[in-house]
Scaffold this motif. Structure first.
Motif, PDB file in Angstrom:
ATOM      1  N   GLN A  35       0.830  -1.210   0.000  1.00  0.00           N
ATOM      2  CA  GLN A  35       0.000   0.000   0.000  1.00  0.00           C
ATOM      3  C   GLN A  35       0.867   1.264   0.000  1.00  0.00           C
ATOM      4  O   GLN A  35       0.527   2.251  -0.652  1.00  0.00           O
ATOM      5  CB  GLN A  35      -0.923  -0.003   1.223  1.00  0.00           C
ATOM      6  N   ALA A  36       1.981   1.229   0.742  1.00  0.00           N
ATOM      7  CA  ALA A  36       2.888   2.387   0.762  1.00  0.00           C
ATOM      8  C   ALA A  36       3.468   2.636  -0.630  1.00  0.00           C
ATOM      9  O   ALA A  36       3.548   3.780  -1.087  1.00  0.00           O
ATOM     10  CB  ALA A  36       4.011   2.150   1.774  1.00  0.00           C
ATOM     11  N   LEU A  37       3.857   1.562  -1.304  1.00  0.00           N
ATOM     12  CA  LEU A  37       4.407   1.694  -2.656  1.00  0.00           C
ATOM     13  C   LEU A  37       3.347   2.219  -3.624  1.00  0.00           C
ATOM     14  O   LEU A  37       3.638   3.064  -4.483  1.00  0.00           O
ATOM     15  CB  LEU A  37       4.948   0.349  -3.128  1.00  0.00           C
ATOM     16  N   LYS A  38       2.122   1.753  -3.475  1.00  0.00           N
ATOM     17  CA  LYS A  38       1.027   2.207  -4.341  1.00  0.00           C
ATOM     18  C   LYS A  38       0.756   3.699  -4.133  1.00  0.00           C
ATOM     19  O   LYS A  38       0.584   4.462  -5.093  1.00  0.00           O
ATOM     20  CB  LYS A  38      -0.239   1.396  -4.041  1.00  0.00           C
ATOM     21  N   TYR A  39       0.722   4.132  -2.858  1.00  0.00           N
ATOM     22  CA  TYR A  39       0.480   5.541  -2.537  1.00  0.00           C
ATOM     23  C   TYR A  39       1.592   6.411  -3.131  1.00  0.00           C
ATOM     24  O   TYR A  39       1.337   7.443  -3.760  1.00  0.00           O
ATOM     25  CB  TYR A  39       0.426   5.720  -1.023  1.00  0.00           C
ATOM     26  N   SER A  40       2.834   5.979  -2.931  1.00  0.00           N
ATOM     27  CA  SER A  40       3.992   6.719  -3.427  1.00  0.00           C
ATOM     28  C   SER A  40       3.944   6.851  -4.947  1.00  0.00           C
ATOM     29  O   SER A  40       4.189   7.925  -5.506  1.00  0.00           O
ATOM     30  CB  SER A  40       5.274   5.988  -2.991  1.00  0.00           C
ATOM     31  N   THR A  41       3.598   5.762  -5.619  1.00  0.00           N
ATOM     32  CA  THR A  41       3.513   5.747  -7.083  1.00  0.00           C
ATOM     33  C   THR A  41       2.398   6.668  -7.583  1.00  0.00           C
ATOM     34  O   THR A  41       2.551   7.381  -8.577  1.00  0.00           O
ATOM     35  CB  THR A  41       3.276   4.314  -7.583  1.00  0.00           C
ATOM     36  N   THR A  42       1.267   6.670  -6.876  1.00  0.00           N
ATOM     37  CA  THR A  42       0.133   7.531  -7.237  1.00  0.00           C
ATOM     38  C   THR A  42       0.522   9.004  -7.140  1.00  0.00           C
ATOM     39  O   THR A  42       0.207   9.807  -8.027  1.00  0.00           O
ATOM     40  CB  THR A  42      -1.063   7.253  -6.322  1.00  0.00           C
ATOM     41  N   LYS A  43       1.204   9.371  -6.055  1.00  0.00           N
ATOM     42  CA  LYS A  43       1.626  10.763  -5.883  1.00  0.00           C
ATOM     43  C   LYS A  43       2.641  11.173  -6.950  1.00  0.00           C
ATOM     44  O   LYS A  43       2.626  12.312  -7.424  1.00  0.00           O
ATOM     45  CB  LYS A  43       2.225  10.963  -4.484  1.00  0.00           C
ATOM     46  N   LEU A  44       3.515  10.234  -7.327  1.00  0.00           N
ATOM     47  CA  LEU A  44       4.486  10.532  -8.385  1.00  0.00           C
ATOM     48  C   LEU A  44       3.764  10.816  -9.699  1.00  0.00           C
ATOM     49  O   LEU A  44       4.114  11.752 -10.430  1.00  0.00           O
ATOM     50  CB  LEU A  44       5.455   9.360  -8.557  1.00  0.00           C
TER      51      LEU A  44
END
Length: 348
Positions: free
Chosen positions: A172-181
């Motif tokens: 989930q952290a990786l998904k959130y980070s990718t979304t913000k990028l």
């Protein structure tokens, strides 16, 4: 004294006693107490250039660097570069919270005075986004592949069992980070400028000392360079969150103390959120276990991942608070705009 007397001679300083603090020497002399700092020669030119630039722009919360008798700001001696500063008493007149608050206010002021836009081509921005996205996609594939590998076993190792419990949070952290990028790229893909500042490069309370009046000064500018503000903020916040699990309201307050004096643009906040929440440390820990050879024991691998997972969860709390605060700000701005429009219609 024999070792440092030839260096201090360039400053017309005669040492009476020298106290060793590693790369820093405390010099008691005929002219008072000084700090003599040793650095690598390749750091010298940029280090001095950035300090002089900050002085010229009116930033004076840097511990002064004394010139030699012939006007140089450093002395090359036995392949090492040395520079001389006053020795600050560094007596704590405030508690830890206030010390951090003052440091972040001064960091923001340093960034405000040195800010400048630099050109960035659309092609360079696109390349950065695509390379980062590709790297993070590979990390997602590794996470997914390793969870399948673990769950396919009849008997999982203790590490693998722990990983299956942590998998959702890491993913989930990786998904959130990718979304913000992705949001950052969509916001900036047509922009050909980015905002940079002179960053300190090693922000730490150990590099923020107090004089006898209680005023704080930065030192240790050897890693100073022109870069984005988050390259000062992210390492400090990451280090402060490497603890047992906690809800760090202090970290939230420190960040918004900084942002009060140096507000981020919308795209800067998106990129900050992306890099801040990226679960790099825990991913690295899992990859090391997956590639392990003889050496570190299962228990050592478990302890290492546990610490990185705590960092992830501590970061998650701060990220959620940032999200909440930013949404409230956007809502308040939307309501203010709607109210102004309504009042304008009534006046019309």
């Amino acid at each position: 004294m024999k070792k440092y007397a030839p260096i201090l001679k360039h400053y017309a300083v005669e040492p009476n006693f020298v106290e060793d603090f590693g790369r820093v020497q405390k010099v008691y002399s005929n002219k008072g107490i000084f700090s003599l700092k040793k650095i690598k020669p390749h750091h010298g030119p940029d280090f001095i250039k950035h300090i002089q630039t900050l002085y010229q722009k009116g930033y004076n919360r840097i511990i002064p660097i004394y010139p030699t008798v012939d006007g140089r700001y450093a002395v090359l001696y036995n392949t090492e570069l040395y520079y001389l500063m006053p020795w600050l008493a560094n007596e704590e007149k405030e508690n830890r919270y206030e010390r951090h608050q003052q440091m972040f206010r001064e960091l923001a002021r340093l960034h405000v005075l040195s800010v400048k836009d630099i050109p960035v081509s659309k092609e360079d921005r696109e390349e950065h986004y695509e390379n980062t996205s590709l790297e993070w996609e590979k990390q997602k594939e590794f996470l997914d592949g390793f969870i399948e590998e673990c769950e396919s076993r009849e008997y999982m190792s203790p590490y693998e069992l722990l990983y299956t419990q942590y998998y959702n949070d890491i993913s989930q952290a990786l998904k959130y980070s990718t979304t913000k990028l992705k949001e950052w790229y969509e916001k900036t893909k047509d922009s050909e400028k980015t905002r940079t500042v002179i960053i300190h490069g090693k922000v730490s309370t150990e590099h923020f000392l107090y004089d006898d009046r209680g005023l704080g000064y930065f030192l240790n500018f050897e890693d100073a360079r022109q870069s984005t503000p988050m390259h000062d903020l992210l390492p400090f916040l990451s280090r402060s969150l490497k603890t047992f699990p906690k809800r760090s309201e202090d970290a939230v307050d420190w960040l918004y103390t900084y942002l009060k004096h140096f507000p981020f643009r919308e795209d800067e906040m998106l990129l900050f959120q992306s890099y801040f929440t990226h679960p790099g440390p825990v991913l690295s820990a899992v990859e090391k276990y997956h590639k392990r050879k003889k050496g570190k024991s299962e228990l050592k691998h478990i302890q290492h991942m546990q610490k990185q997972f705590w960092l992830l969860k501590n970061t998650e709390y701060v990220a959620m608070r940032i999200d909440e605060i930013e949404r409230q700000k956007q809502q308040a701005q939307a309501e203010a705009a709607a109210k102004a429009e309504q009042e304008g219609a009534q006046d019309g």
